[in-house]
Design a protein around this motif. Structure first.
Motif, PDB file in Angstrom:
ATOM      1  N   SER A  98      -0.738  -0.888   0.828  1.00 51.73           N
ATOM      2  CA  SER A  98      -0.647  -1.457  -0.509  1.00 51.73           C
ATOM      3  C   SER A  98       0.735  -2.215  -0.719  1.00 51.73           C
TER       4      SER A  98
ATOM      5  N   LYS B  56       2.649  -2.060  -3.196  1.00 48.78           N
ATOM      6  CA  LYS B  56       3.041  -0.893  -4.079  1.00 48.78           C
ATOM      7  C   LYS B  56       3.968  -0.007  -3.274  1.00 48.78           C
ATOM      8  N   ASN B  57       3.513   0.158  -2.090  1.00 46.87           N
ATOM      9  CA  ASN B  57       3.928   1.208  -1.229  1.00 46.87           C
ATOM     10  C   ASN B  57       5.362   0.827  -0.566  1.00 46.87           C
TER      11      ASN B  57
ATOM     12  N   CYS C  95       1.799  -6.713   2.711  1.00 45.35           N
ATOM     13  CA  CYS C  95       0.284  -6.853   3.291  1.00 45.35           C
ATOM     14  C   CYS C  95       0.135  -6.588   4.681  1.00 45.35           C
TER      15      CYS C  95
END
Length: 645
Positions: free
Chosen positions: A124, A126-127, A188
């Motif tokens: 993700s 956000k990770n 990504c």
């Protein structure tokens, strides 16, 4: 002190299920090893109470139509296994020899491991990945640089396409070489396709290179490149960005700003060695870079873009700020994690009963080691047991509370609300600070809620002050009284007869009832604010929400306010409900109801009698007038209803 059974009365079966789930995940005959540091050391065999509650509530929200105990335990077990694996697995790659382990630092929120990325075939944006460079190479037949990354929790490695903004860091004298630690986010994954090799991370410009002040080459870089300028040396002039400024400063605060139009913003407050301060503003996709920052860490900024700060009115001021520009390079010296021994309070010992008492015969298990931040506040997000209101004291962050709302209202300040919460040990008033408007949906007096990410301090007059900020790491707010899964999941509630209602006001009951009657005069169709679910009134020629006091020319809709009588074999109760709960009783939408002729409306309501429902009922008798939806409401509010055969 109350018994364990009484202490859990506010949450009834839900809290009992939490304890049961934790016991299922804990090894038999727990010992002192279960109370070691929850940081980067060995994973505790017992899941922290707040972590278990948050995971169970996430599953309940995902399975809104109902969930079984087996599914909840399975989801919890899977999450706990992944967490323990990331904390306890031994590194089987070359990383052990490369990474500097002298400075123990806290793992950042949303950190994932390479093993989990490979297992899920997903990364993700956000990770966060905290890794070390195993190898640097050029992709054959191209001029594209690749990094092979490993981490200290994984047995495997992964390749990263290096973003071209970091190509200057590659080479014989470059800093981005084998053994260098990096942190990256905004990523990504190029997933592995048939015949195309393995998964790789696509280029991301949001990477921070980790420096170590005890490493000669890093100390030399910091001294030569980042100690020339201070924030006070900045001069407002047209060609200011033609000067290659580099700064070395401490991260003092990380906070969200009001969006600029539709563009998200974050503000990082930096302080240099002279204690001069300046703001680093991140815009749009750049805000993900803040995922890599931690308060107290030292930031080395090479060639930041210098601009005038734009305030909340979207007007440029004369105050200078820094921005992440196209030529900016970011290095960081992470702060070493500090820890503190926290003893278990009598509340925890008593609430856990004999199970904990037998553990505490060993003095080493009478306390837990928790992380401490730069300001001396202790992080309770990994505390093993439930924290009660009576346990709150100075210098606490990451606190979670479970209890009943006794008042909630808005202050004159924009985006600030006050909520009073009660559990079996006391009442606490907390300040809720929102980035924009209220975003927690409908919250009423008597509702049973769980809130995490609280900060507790002592004022100058020795008064406890508790606050909560929206969208900060670890912040969560769930209203269990409105949760559909509460009625649909037999493991989360125990049925009560209506005759039990007067005996306790500090809980949400679940009852199986029959609809006795609905009076025609007891049903009102009103305007409700979509954001908070409260009544909208006319005010100064316009519409204003009675709760959050904002103008509601749009963003509101017709809804029901319903008084009704319900009954079972033990008693009859007069109650009220609004919104979707009222729709569930009436089986008709407000717009459809308004289209009926008046005589048909009375007949329609009469025909609804004797229908059976499962309901969640809360006591709203402690309503504060300013926060009440309307005067003259019955004591009991039905917060959720479901028709049943």
């Amino acid at each position: 002190m109350e018994s364990a059974a009484t202490a859990s009365a506010d949450g009834a079966a839900f809290l009992e299920f939490v304890d049961y789930a934790i016991s299922m995940l804990s090894p038999p005959g727990g010992d002192g090893d279960g109370y070691e540091s929850p940081g980067d050391g060995p994973a505790p065999p017992r899941p922290p109470w707040a972590w278990a509650v948050a995971q169970l509530l996430k599953s309940c929200c995902a399975y809104s139509s109902g969930v079984t105990a087996a599914i909840l335990i399975s989801d919890l077990f899977q999450s706990w296994t992944e967490q323990r694996k990331s904390l306890t697995s031994k590194r089987k790659v070359e990383v052990t020899k490369l990474i500097n382990t002298r400075n123990k630092r806290r793992r950042l929120p949303n950190t994932v491991t390479i093993d989990s990325i490979r297992e899920k075939n997903f990364f993700s944006p956000k990770n966060v990945l905290e890794a070390v460079v195993i190898d640097v190479f050029v992709l054959p037949g191209t001029n594209i640089y690749m990094l092979t990354l490993g981490d200290m929790w994984s047995a495997s490695t992964i390749d990263l396409y290096l973003h071209r903004r970091y190509y200057d860091c590659i080479g014989q004298n470059g800093i981005l070489n084998k053994g260098r630690e990096v942190m990256l986010t905004g990523c990504c994954l190029r997933t592995a396709m048939e015949g195309s090799g393995h998964a790789r991370i696509l280029p991301t410009e949001y990477m921070v290179i980790i420096l170590d002040e005890d490493r000669d080459e890093d100390a030399m870089l910091l001294a030569v490149q980042f100690c020339t300028y201070s924030f006070s040396s900045l001069i407002l002039e047209e060609n200011i960005n033609n000067i290659p400024y580099s700064f070395y400063a401490r991260i003092e605060k990380i906070e969200s700003l009001e969006p600029f139009g539709c563009t998200e913003r974050k503000q990082i407050t930096l302080a240099d060695n002279d204690e001069a301060k300046i703001k680093l503003i991140l815009w749009g996709e750049q805000v993900s870079l803040a995922n890599l920052f931690s308060v107290g860490s030292m930031l080395a900024l090479d060639r930041p873009f210098i601009a005038n700060f734009i305030d909340n009115n979207h007007e440029e001021s004369q105050e200078l700020c820094l921005e992440y520009g196209s030529a900016t390079q970011v290095y960081m010296v992470p702060i070493a994690q500090q820890e503190e021994q926290v003893p278990f309070t009598p509340t925890q010992v008593k609430s856990q009963g004999p199970r904990l008492s037998c553990v505490l015969t060993d003095n080493t298990a009478s306390q837990v080691t928790l992380p401490r931040d730069l300001h001396g506040s202790v992080d309770f997000s990994k505390y093993p047991f439930r924290v009660y209101v009576s346990d709150l004291h100075d210098r606490m962050v990451g606190v979670s509370l479970f209890g009943t709302v006794t008042s909630v209202c808005k202050t004159s300040a924009s985006g600030t609300f006050y909520l009073e919460l009660e559990d079996t040990t006391g009442v606490i008033l907390m300040k809720l600070i929102f980035i924009g408007p209220w975003s927690l949906g409908r919250v009423g007096v008597g509702h049973m809620v769980y809130i995490s990410g609280l900060i507790c301090t002592l004022s100058s007059t020795n008064i406890r002050e508790v606050s909560w900020r929206e969208k900060e790491p670890g912040s969560l707010f769930v209203n269990l009284s409105l949760l559909p899964a509460l009625l649909n999941s037999t493991c989360l509630h125990s049925l009560s007869p209506l005759s039990d209602l007067p005996h306790s006001t500090n809980r949400t009951y679940v009852c199986r009832v029959r609809l006795d009657r609905i009076d025609f005069d007891s049903l009102k169709v009103l305007l409700f604010h979509n954001i908070c679910g409260c009544v909208v009134h006319e005010h100064s020629g316009g519409l204003q929400c009675s709760f959050c006091k904002c103008a509601c020319q749009s963003g509101c809709a017709h809804g029901f306010q319903l008084h009704l009588a319900i009954t079972d074999a033990s008693a009859k109760v007069f109650a009220w409900c609004v919104g979707q709960t009222a729709v569930e009783f009436l089986q008709i939408s407000p717009d459809e109801y308004l289209e009926l002729p008046e005589d048909e409306r009375a007949m329609y309501l009469y025909a609804l009698q004797n229908e059976n429902f499962m309901v969640a009922i809360a006591n709203a008798s402690k309503r504060v007038n300013d926060c009440a939806m309307n005067d003259g409401l019955p004591v009991w509010e039905i917060t959720r209803a479901q028709r049943c055969e």
